[in-house]
Design a protein around this motif. Structure first.
Motif, PDB file in Angstrom:
ATOM      1  N   UNK A  69      29.805  75.492  44.774  1.00  0.00           N
ATOM      2  CA  UNK A  69      31.236  75.275  45.084  1.00  0.00           C
ATOM      3  C   UNK A  69      32.060  74.883  44.547  1.00  0.00           C
ATOM      4  N   UNK A  70      32.136  74.222  43.219  1.00  0.00           N
ATOM      5  CA  UNK A  70      32.815  74.236  42.517  1.00  0.00           C
ATOM      6  C   UNK A  70      32.273  74.551  41.289  1.00  0.00           C
ATOM      7  N   UNK A  71      33.565  74.432  40.352  1.00  0.00           N
ATOM      8  CA  UNK A  71      33.504  75.356  38.709  1.00  0.00           C
ATOM      9  C   UNK A  71      34.290  73.839  37.897  1.00  0.00           C
ATOM     10  N   UNK A  72      33.469  74.230  37.577  1.00  0.00           N
ATOM     11  CA  UNK A  72      33.728  72.708  35.659  1.00  0.00           C
ATOM     12  C   UNK A  72      35.012  73.506  34.678  1.00  0.00           C
ATOM     13  N   UNK A  73      34.940  73.063  34.867  1.00  0.00           N
ATOM     14  CA  UNK A  73      36.367  73.932  33.522  1.00  0.00           C
ATOM     15  C   UNK A  73      37.443  72.469  32.860  1.00  0.00           C
ATOM     16  N   UNK A  74      37.207  72.307  31.351  1.00  0.00           N
ATOM     17  CA  UNK A  74      37.571  71.193  31.012  1.00  0.00           C
ATOM     18  C   UNK A  74      38.834  71.470  30.264  1.00  0.00           C
ATOM     19  N   UNK A  75      38.983  72.874  30.326  1.00  0.00           N
ATOM     20  CA  UNK A  75      40.740  73.044  29.436  1.00  0.00           C
ATOM     21  C   UNK A  75      41.837  72.606  30.125  1.00  0.00           C
ATOM     22  N   UNK A  76      42.065  72.536  30.582  1.00  0.00           N
ATOM     23  CA  UNK A  76      43.666  72.367  31.342  1.00  0.00           C
ATOM     24  C   UNK A  76      43.430  70.610  31.166  1.00  0.00           C
ATOM     25  N   UNK A  77      42.066  69.987  31.625  1.00  0.00           N
ATOM     26  CA  UNK A  77      42.058  68.519  31.029  1.00  0.00           C
ATOM     27  C   UNK A  77      42.821  68.314  29.662  1.00  0.00           C
ATOM     28  N   UNK A  78      41.754  68.425  28.427  1.00  0.00           N
ATOM     29  CA  UNK A  78      41.490  68.358  27.421  1.00  0.00           C
ATOM     30  C   UNK A  78      43.058  68.656  26.744  1.00  0.00           C
ATOM     31  N   UNK A  79      43.532  70.171  27.426  1.00  0.00           N
ATOM     32  CA  UNK A  79      45.111  70.214  26.667  1.00  0.00           C
ATOM     33  C   UNK A  79      46.141  69.587  27.134  1.00  0.00           C
ATOM     34  N   UNK A  80      45.570  68.916  28.169  1.00  0.00           N
ATOM     35  CA  UNK A  80      46.936  67.906  28.925  1.00  0.00           C
ATOM     36  C   UNK A  80      46.374  66.440  28.103  1.00  0.00           C
ATOM     37  N   UNK A  81      45.636  66.310  27.698  1.00  0.00           N
ATOM     38  CA  UNK A  81      45.003  64.939  27.288  1.00  0.00           C
ATOM     39  C   UNK A  81      45.678  65.513  25.795  1.00  0.00           C
ATOM     40  N   UNK A  82      45.160  66.137  24.782  1.00  0.00           N
ATOM     41  CA  UNK A  82      45.973  66.623  23.636  1.00  0.00           C
ATOM     42  C   UNK A  82      47.342  66.389  23.245  1.00  0.00           C
ATOM     43  N   UNK A  83      48.135  66.707  24.382  1.00  0.00           N
ATOM     44  CA  UNK A  83      49.290  67.173  24.406  1.00  0.00           C
ATOM     45  C   UNK A  83      49.993  65.139  24.701  1.00  0.00           C
ATOM     46  N   UNK A  84      49.895  64.878  25.075  1.00  0.00           N
ATOM     47  CA  UNK A  84      49.990  63.310  25.962  1.00  0.00           C
ATOM     48  C   UNK A  84      49.889  63.256  23.979  1.00  0.00           C
ATOM     49  N   UNK A  85      48.227  62.207  23.766  1.00  0.00           N
ATOM     50  CA  UNK A  85      47.689  61.959  22.126  1.00  0.00           C
ATOM     51  C   UNK A  85      49.125  61.881  21.058  1.00  0.00           C
ATOM     52  N   UNK A  86      49.058  63.442  21.015  1.00  0.00           N
ATOM     53  CA  UNK A  86      49.380  64.428  19.977  1.00  0.00           C
ATOM     54  C   UNK A  86      51.409  64.541  20.354  1.00  0.00           C
ATOM     55  N   UNK A  87      52.470  64.470  21.268  1.00  0.00           N
ATOM     56  CA  UNK A  87      52.902  64.706  20.681  1.00  0.00           C
ATOM     57  C   UNK A  87      53.871  63.682  21.904  1.00  0.00           C
ATOM     58  N   UNK A  88      53.428  62.691  22.741  1.00  0.00           N
ATOM     59  CA  UNK A  88      54.059  61.251  23.222  1.00  0.00           C
ATOM     60  C   UNK A  88      54.156  60.199  22.862  1.00  0.00           C
ATOM     61  N   UNK A  89      55.156  59.478  22.718  1.00  0.00           N
ATOM     62  CA  UNK A  89      55.193  58.224  21.920  1.00  0.00           C
ATOM     63  C   UNK A  89      55.679  57.163  23.133  1.00  0.00           C
ATOM     64  N   UNK A  90      55.014  55.895  23.029  1.00  0.00           N
ATOM     65  CA  UNK A  90      55.738  54.710  23.753  1.00  0.00           C
ATOM     66  C   UNK A  90      57.439  54.778  23.222  1.00  0.00           C
ATOM     67  N   UNK A  91      57.822  54.318  24.371  1.00  0.00           N
ATOM     68  CA  UNK A  91      59.536  54.012  24.313  1.00  0.00           C
ATOM     69  C   UNK A  91      60.165  52.406  24.638  1.00  0.00           C
ATOM     70  N   UNK A  92      58.373  51.834  24.650  1.00  0.00           N
ATOM     71  CA  UNK A  92      58.880  50.325  25.265  1.00  0.00           C
ATOM     72  C   UNK A  92      58.226  49.112  24.695  1.00  0.00           C
ATOM     73  N   UNK A  93      58.766  48.565  24.173  1.00  0.00           N
ATOM     74  CA  UNK A  93      58.731  47.218  23.442  1.00  0.00           C
ATOM     75  C   UNK A  93      56.767  47.026  24.231  1.00  0.00           C
ATOM     76  N   UNK A  94      56.065  46.194  23.580  1.00  0.00           N
ATOM     77  CA  UNK A  94      55.640  45.876  22.323  1.00  0.00           C
ATOM     78  C   UNK A  94      54.425  47.668  21.370  1.00  0.00           C
ATOM     79  N   UNK A  95      54.943  48.685  22.277  1.00  0.00           N
ATOM     80  CA  UNK A  95      54.104  49.817  21.703  1.00  0.00           C
ATOM     81  C   UNK A  95      55.611  50.657  21.731  1.00  0.00           C
ATOM     82  N   UNK A  96      56.464  50.886  21.966  1.00  0.00           N
ATOM     83  CA  UNK A  96      57.702  51.343  21.340  1.00  0.00           C
ATOM     84  C   UNK A  96      57.369  51.659  19.662  1.00  0.00           C
TER      85      UNK A  96
END
Length: 598
Positions: A69-96
């Motif tokens: 009864x549960x469908x497995x679909x990775x598209x939404x999760x991997x889209x958001x993981x890709x967005x965070x890793x490619x578009x987002x940057x840290x703003x606070x030290x030591x990772x700023x």
């Protein structure tokens, strides 16, 4: 992806399942790599240490892979993981300025939220199984930046018109999450040029291109805003994503219910609650954690609630082996430093306040006010002095009037030239009727203390506060001890203060609040441990100190309270020590000049 031979059967089966309802992402009919399954495998195999409460949730998730009864679909999760890793940057030290590269536990967490779909007959489509998320993790493990990044990902990757609300118990905490989102938005040229920000929130649309059409234009009425419990949680209205940060500070659900209800019109809402453990007894988090544990144990049905708890299995394991610390600190060595946590534990071994704070905030152990303030060795001091030695000196006064029908305490604090040691002389007062209400184990003690004139008994049901005034007057008449200032709690003090002032005493009210009591209580504790307080081996003082516990807030401020379950015990003597120290701290320079005779 194939199953590892060392994985438990349920995980191995899940890794190999390819039910007919599953539509794989890859063109070669293979599964995409699942961070969640990798995480489950490593946790079950013992390669990654997690507590049993997270194991319970991972077992539930592994069963989802075999549920028809549960469908497995990775598209939404991997889209958001890709967005965070490619578009987002840290703003606070030591990772700023560095890319937001997600750790395995963070990717597994995101997949757990997004990959499981169920069919909703009411709206006629497949939607996320999990619509509410409880995320409990120790401080400094990146919980707020992670959820902030997820909210920003939802803003860009989700449906047009997505409205997101950041909330917390106070405005400053809500602003932390909002500013984390905005900092990631500003550091990406691609994200910044299609959005704008004002004092109300973050919006789509570039002011330089107001006529542009599409999802990233003014036509998209989605927004990201912030509120707090104190500044208008009722304004939630119609949102798709809600985020409540540091819910451990909430006494009830009044701050979160408007937000949860504001999600009710959405087909696929998402609500995050993220927190560490806290110090509010019987608060909102206590209720949620209790329900969460019932869900994980199969005692309560909440199928749409993802419960992600990073907790220890026992307090003992923390002190026995530091490798167990990762159970509540999954970011240890990645985000949070081992050296920091080792230092905190070293301090916690000898400092009660630090231990309470560290156990709660760094290891997610709820700390009630049952924890004693001081150890017996800290309290014990058999030094004595004769009050005649202090004839003609200056002193600081302190009074805990308490309730008129209970024990009251009066105290003076004296010092010698060139010494930091404090000498205290004290007297206790109790109504005659109250002696009969004492616990059996205390009756004989109090009778003995009355015989020794350590406690003065007032006839009837109420304390005669004028006896306290006469005690201070007697110190001046008999020993020429001049009380510089007298601190008092505010309970029923109006007439007593007028009486004291009629004799020329300068009385100062000391509020029984975190800000007022924390600093002097910490200093009293340090001085007792260092044997810098000589309370003349007074057994009533020792009795009160033994009964005193600490109540701590999220800022590590402390207050004196009775040990939980011992409401009939007395702590008044400890309170007057703290009140006296408050007066001393506030007037240290002037008082020391009097002591030194300058």
């Amino acid at each position: 992806m194939t199953a590892a031979t060392s994985a438990p059967d349920n995980v191995a089966n899940a890794l190999m399942v390819k039910a007919c309802w599953y539509k794989p992402m890859n063109t070669d009919n293979s599964w995409p790599h699942s961070w969640l399954l990798e995480y489950i495998h490593k946790c079950m195999d013992g390669e990654i240490l997690v507590g049993r409460e997270l194991i319970q949730q991972l077992e539930i998730l592994s069963d989802h892979f075999e549920d028809p009864d549960i469908k497995i679909d990775f598209s939404d999760a991997h889209k958001r993981i890709k967005f965070i890793e490619e578009k987002c940057k840290h703003s606070e030290a030591p990772f700023a300025g560095k890319p937001f590269l997600l750790a395995l536990f963070q990717k597994a967490f995101i997949e757990a939220i997004y990959i499981f779909k169920i069919y909703d007959a009411e709206i006629g489509k497949w939607i996320r199984k999990y619509q509410e998320v409880l995320f409990l993790v120790a401080r400094k493990n990146g919980k707020t930046p992670l959820i902030a990044a997820l909210c920003l990902a939802e803003f860009f990757c989700g449906d047009m018109g997505t409205k997101i609300l950041c909330s917390s118990n106070d405005y400053d905490q809500a602003d932390l999450a909002f500013q984390a989102i905005d900092a990631m938005r500003e550091q990406s040229t691609a994200l910044e040029k299609v959005t704008r920000k004002n004092i109300k929130g973050i919006y789509f649309g570039n002011p330089r291109k107001p006529k542009k059409k599409g999802k990233f234009s003014y036509a998209n009425k989605g927004n990201i805003r912030k509120i707090s419990a104190k500044t208008g949680a009722k304004e939630g209205k119609n949102i798709r994503v809600g985020m409540s940060d540091e819910i451990h500070e909430m006494k009830d659900d009044s701050a979160v219910m408007p937000i949860r209800q504001a999600l009710s019109t959405q087909d696929d809402p998402l609500y995050f609650e993220l927190t560490t453990e806290g110090f509010v007894n019987d608060g909102y988090l206590d209720k949620r954690i209790k329900e969460a544990r019932q869900v994980l144990a199969g005692e309560l049905e909440r199928p749409r609630w993802l419960i992600w708890l990073y907790t220890q299995d026992s307090e003992t394991e923390i002190w026995q082996d530091e490798k167990n610390w990762v159970k509540s600190n999954p970011g240890l060595g990645i985000i949070k430093k081992w050296s920091f946590l080792r230092g905190m534990l070293d301090e916690a071994r000898t400092n009660t306040e630090t231990r309470v704070f560290v156990m709660s905030k760094d290891f997610n152990f709820k700390q009630n006010n049952a924890a004693a303030w001081l150890m017996i060795d800290d309290i014990t001091n058999t030094e004595v002095f004769n009050l005649d030695e202090f004839k003609g000196c200056y002193a600081i006064g302190a009074v805990d009037l308490s309730k008129s029908g209970d024990l009251a305490s009066a105290r003076i604090i004296m010092m010698r030239k060139g010494s930091s040691k404090k000498y205290t002389h004290q007297k206790y007062f109790i109504p005659e009727s109250k002696l009969a209400d004492l616990e059996k184990e205390d009756v004989e003690k109090f009778k003995e203390w009355v015989r020794r004139d350590l406690i003065v008994v007032s006839p009837g049901n109420e304390n005669d506060f004028s006896l306290i005034t006469q005690w201070f007057v007697g110190l001046y008449k008999n020993y020429n001890i001049r009380v510089f200032k007298t601190g008092y709690d505010k309970w029923s003090a109006v007439y007593w203060v007028k009486e004291m002032e009629s004799y020329g005493f300068d009385c100062v009210r000391i509020d029984q609040t975190w800000g007022s009591m924390s600093e002097p209580m910490k200093l009293v504790g340090i001085d007792l441990k260092s044997k810098l307080i000589n309370y003349n081996d007074n057994p009533v003082d020792r009795f009160c100190l033994e009964n005193t516990a600490i109540l701590m807030n999220s800022k590590a401020d402390i207050m004196p309270v009775k040990i939980e379950g011992k409401d009939n015990k007395k702590i008044d003597g400890a309170v007057t020590m703290i009140i006296g120290y408050r007066v001393y701290i506030d007037n240290r320079a002037d008082f020391l000049r009097l002591v030194e005779g300058r």
